[in-house]
Scaffold this motif. Structure first.
Motif, PDB file in Angstrom:
ATOM      1  N   ASP A 195       8.910 -19.545   5.322  1.00  7.68           N
ATOM      2  CA  ASP A 195       9.705 -19.866   4.137  1.00  7.68           C
ATOM      3  C   ASP A 195      10.988 -19.037   4.100  1.00  7.68           C
ATOM      4  N   MET A 196      10.891 -17.790   4.517  1.00  5.85           N
ATOM      5  CA  MET A 196      12.067 -16.939   4.508  1.00  5.85           C
ATOM      6  C   MET A 196      13.113 -17.446   5.500  1.00  5.85           C
ATOM      7  N   LEU A 197      12.669 -17.850   6.696  1.00  7.86           N
ATOM      8  CA  LEU A 197      13.599 -18.397   7.671  1.00  7.86           C
ATOM      9  C   LEU A 197      14.214 -19.693   7.172  1.00  7.86           C
ATOM     10  N   TYR A 198      13.399 -20.527   6.528  1.00  5.32           N
ATOM     11  CA  TYR A 198      13.897 -21.790   5.978  1.00  5.32           C
ATOM     12  C   TYR A 198      14.978 -21.528   4.936  1.00  5.32           C
ATOM     13  N   ALA A 199      14.807 -20.461   4.164  1.00  7.62           N
ATOM     14  CA  ALA A 199      15.741 -20.166   3.083  1.00  7.62           C
ATOM     15  C   ALA A 199      17.062 -19.592   3.572  1.00  7.62           C
ATOM     16  N   MET A 200      17.084 -19.068   4.784  1.00 10.69           N
ATOM     17  CA  MET A 200      18.321 -18.477   5.293  1.00 10.69           C
ATOM     18  C   MET A 200      19.352 -19.585   5.522  1.00 10.69           C
ATOM     19  N   LYS A 203      14.588 -20.802  13.847  1.00  6.81           N
ATOM     20  CA  LYS A 203      14.699 -21.990  12.994  1.00  6.81           C
ATOM     21  C   LYS A 203      15.725 -22.928  13.622  1.00  6.81           C
ATOM     22  N   ASN A 204      15.300 -24.118  13.990  1.00  2.66           N
ATOM     23  CA  ASN A 204      16.197 -25.134  14.550  1.00  2.66           C
ATOM     24  C   ASN A 204      17.038 -24.574  15.702  1.00  2.66           C
ATOM     25  N   SER A 205      16.440 -23.777  16.558  1.00  2.79           N
ATOM     26  CA  SER A 205      17.219 -23.025  17.548  1.00  2.79           C
ATOM     27  C   SER A 205      17.609 -23.821  18.786  1.00  2.79           C
ATOM     28  N   CYS A 206      17.197 -25.076  18.857  1.00  2.00           N
ATOM     29  CA  CYS A 206      17.485 -25.879  20.049  1.00  2.00           C
ATOM     30  C   CYS A 206      18.265 -27.143  19.708  1.00  2.00           C
ATOM     31  N   GLU A 207      19.248 -27.005  18.820  1.00  2.00           N
ATOM     32  CA  GLU A 207      20.093 -28.129  18.443  1.00  2.00           C
ATOM     33  C   GLU A 207      21.511 -27.891  18.967  1.00  2.00           C
ATOM     34  N   LEU A 242      15.327 -24.594  -5.932  1.00  2.00           N
ATOM     35  CA  LEU A 242      15.294 -23.384  -6.748  1.00  2.00           C
ATOM     36  C   LEU A 242      14.634 -22.247  -5.982  1.00  2.00           C
ATOM     37  N   PHE A 243      13.551 -22.583  -5.261  1.00  2.00           N
ATOM     38  CA  PHE A 243      12.836 -21.577  -4.477  1.00  2.00           C
ATOM     39  C   PHE A 243      13.744 -20.999  -3.393  1.00  2.00           C
ATOM     40  N   VAL A 244      14.477 -21.884  -2.721  1.00  5.72           N
ATOM     41  CA  VAL A 244      15.389 -21.451  -1.675  1.00  5.72           C
ATOM     42  C   VAL A 244      16.486 -20.568  -2.251  1.00  5.72           C
ATOM     43  N   PHE A 245      16.985 -20.949  -3.444  1.00  4.96           N
ATOM     44  CA  PHE A 245      18.043 -20.154  -4.077  1.00  4.96           C
ATOM     45  C   PHE A 245      17.555 -18.742  -4.377  1.00  4.96           C
ATOM     46  N   ILE A 246      16.313 -18.639  -4.882  1.00  4.92           N
ATOM     47  CA  ILE A 246      15.759 -17.323  -5.194  1.00  4.92           C
ATOM     48  C   ILE A 246      15.604 -16.495  -3.925  1.00  4.92           C
ATOM     49  N   LEU A 247      15.144 -17.140  -2.838  1.00  7.63           N
ATOM     50  CA  LEU A 247      14.984 -16.421  -1.579  1.00  7.63           C
ATOM     51  C   LEU A 247      16.318 -15.935  -1.046  1.00  7.63           C
ATOM     52  N   CYS A 248      17.349 -16.732  -1.214  1.00  3.03           N
ATOM     53  CA  CYS A 248      18.674 -16.318  -0.756  1.00  3.03           C
ATOM     54  C   CYS A 248      19.149 -15.090  -1.513  1.00  3.03           C
ATOM     55  N   ALA A 291       9.264 -10.620  -2.264  1.00  3.81           N
ATOM     56  CA  ALA A 291       9.568 -11.006  -0.891  1.00  3.81           C
ATOM     57  C   ALA A 291       8.361 -10.824   0.011  1.00  3.81           C
ATOM     58  N   GLU A 292       7.521  -9.812  -0.298  1.00 11.56           N
ATOM     59  CA  GLU A 292       6.352  -9.545   0.533  1.00 11.56           C
ATOM     60  C   GLU A 292       5.358 -10.698   0.483  1.00 11.56           C
ATOM     61  N   LYS A 293       5.404 -11.490  -0.604  1.00 12.86           N
ATOM     62  CA  LYS A 293       4.484 -12.602  -0.759  1.00 12.86           C
ATOM     63  C   LYS A 293       5.009 -13.874  -0.107  1.00 12.86           C
TER      64      LYS A 293
END
Length: 387
Positions: free
Chosen positions: A34-39, A58-62, A7-13, A27-29
């Motif tokens: 967390d913001m990168l995780y939500a993307m 985020k996960n940039s070396c896969e 739910l948190f990720v959905f709100i961030l998206c 968003a400032e909080k």
């Protein structure tokens, strides 16, 4: 807990797609992590091109399939050939049966058709055309196999550790890379001004107007300071974007891989650019004149030696932090001959709080030989002659 996290990720998206960070109090909080995780993308990275510093990731070396982004390496090799004079934009290329057989996206090149290298370069940078990529690769390197060999060689030179090219178009599932490697490639490409106009073009035509090119990177129309670079999609790679932009002295490359939606992919790229320019700036320490005063030399053929820091390269630091950076400097009071050129004789250290953000070595700019009997005798004779 899993439900709440989703739910948190959905709100961030929703936040990412509907408002800027500075305009949304919620968003400032939210932490950057967390913001990168939500993307909603498999891999994300933002790099300052001048310094190579990673600003966000985020996960940039896969290792993953990269689709048409593989063509960026072919474009880099073409740019090198243009710079060296081995390739000209006016070169006439004869289209092979192999190039003619390539699947879409394409510009529908006919076998034995004559076309300029510039039109092929446009078709690759703007339209991701597979037939154009093969035709240009064959023209420059003689065959696509030779082109792939050179692409992999260049990847190694750029320290692109997880990148492997199996073809020039990115159609082969064995053509893989990661976001970090792709950002290195983008940082190299922005050095070639000759490519900028192509990368920034929204719509163009080639083949006497018969083939229209439409850039999938919609940020070329909307983002201030954009300098390129490429957007693409495939079932294996998902929606992908490489976007570069400059503001002031900063040049930022953003790579987004494995997104499920084109609009969201563009939004992520734009947010990462905004965050990079808003949250970071380039810093180079100021060097005072006394730091570069000659150092006395004991027992040398010269009484002193000049010193230098050489070229001081900038670093990316949090915006607004330059005023609070603590600079410490150490320098040898005297050197004993013999003194070698490039001999370390001091050190500059810059700290932001407890973090060391910059170091530079002070070195001698000349060599000084130790006094010899012959040297001393010659000096004495000159002195006596003057008397």
């Amino acid at each position: 807990m899993a439900i709440f996290r989703k739910l948190f990720v959905f709100i961030l998206c929703l936040i990412l797609s509907g408002c800027m960070m500075s305009e949304c109090s919620f968003a400032e909080k939210v932490s950057v992590e967390d913001m990168l995780y939500a993307m909603p993308a498999r891999e994300i990275i933002a790099v300052e091109c001048n310094t190579g510093q990673v600003l966000f990731e985020k996960n940039s070396c896969e290792k993953t399939e990269i689709s048409h982004l593989a063509k960026l390496m072919l474009v880099l090799l073409a740019a090198e050939k243009l710079k060296s004079g081995e390739l000209s934009l006016t070169d006439t290329v004869t289209v092979s049966a192999n190039a003619n057989s390539m699947p879409a996206p394409q510009i529908w090149l006919d076998k034995n058709e004559k076309i300029s290298a510039e039109e092929l370069l446009k078709a690759i940078t703007i339209g991701n055309a597979n037939d154009a990529a093969v035709a240009l690769a064959e023209h420059i390197f003689g065959s696509t196999d030779n082109a792939v060999t050179q692409m992999n060689r260049k990847a190694k030179l750029l320290d692109m550790k997880l990148t492997e090219y199996a073809d020039v178009c990115g159609l082969d599932s064995r053509t893989v890379a990661d976001a970090a490697d792709t950002a290195k490639l983008a940082s190299e490409l922005v050095k070639y001004d000759i490519l900028t106009d192509y990368f920034k073009t929204w719509i163009d035509r080639v083949r006497s107007g018969k083939a229209e090119l439409v850039n999938l990177n919609r940020l070329v129309r909307t983002y201030k300071g954009i300098s390129g670079m490429k957007a693409c999609s495939s079932s294996a790679a998902g929606e992908c974007s490489v976007v570069t932009a400059s503001r002031g002295d900063m040049e930022v490359a953003v790579v987004v891989l494995g997104c499920t939606d084109r609009s969201m992919c563009d939004d992520i790229a734009q947010k990462l650019l905004d965050m990079s320019f808003d949250m970071y700036s380039l810093y180079t320490p100021e060097i005072s004149e006394d730091m570069l005063d000659d150092i006395p030399v004991e027992g040398g053929e010269k009484n002193s030696v000049p010193v230098t820091f050489g070229e001081l390269f900038p670093v990316a630091v949090p915006s607004g932090s330059s005023g609070s950076i603590d600079i410490s400097f150490e320098k040898e009071d005297i050197l004993t001959a013999p003194v070698e050129m490039g001999q370390i004789c001091g050190k500059l250290i810059c700290r932001n709080g407890t973090e060391t953000i910059y170091t530079a070595q002070l070195v001698t700019n000349n060599a000084v030989k130790q006094k010899s009997f012959k040297f001393c005798l010659e000096k004495l004779l000159l002195y006596l002659i003057k008397i």
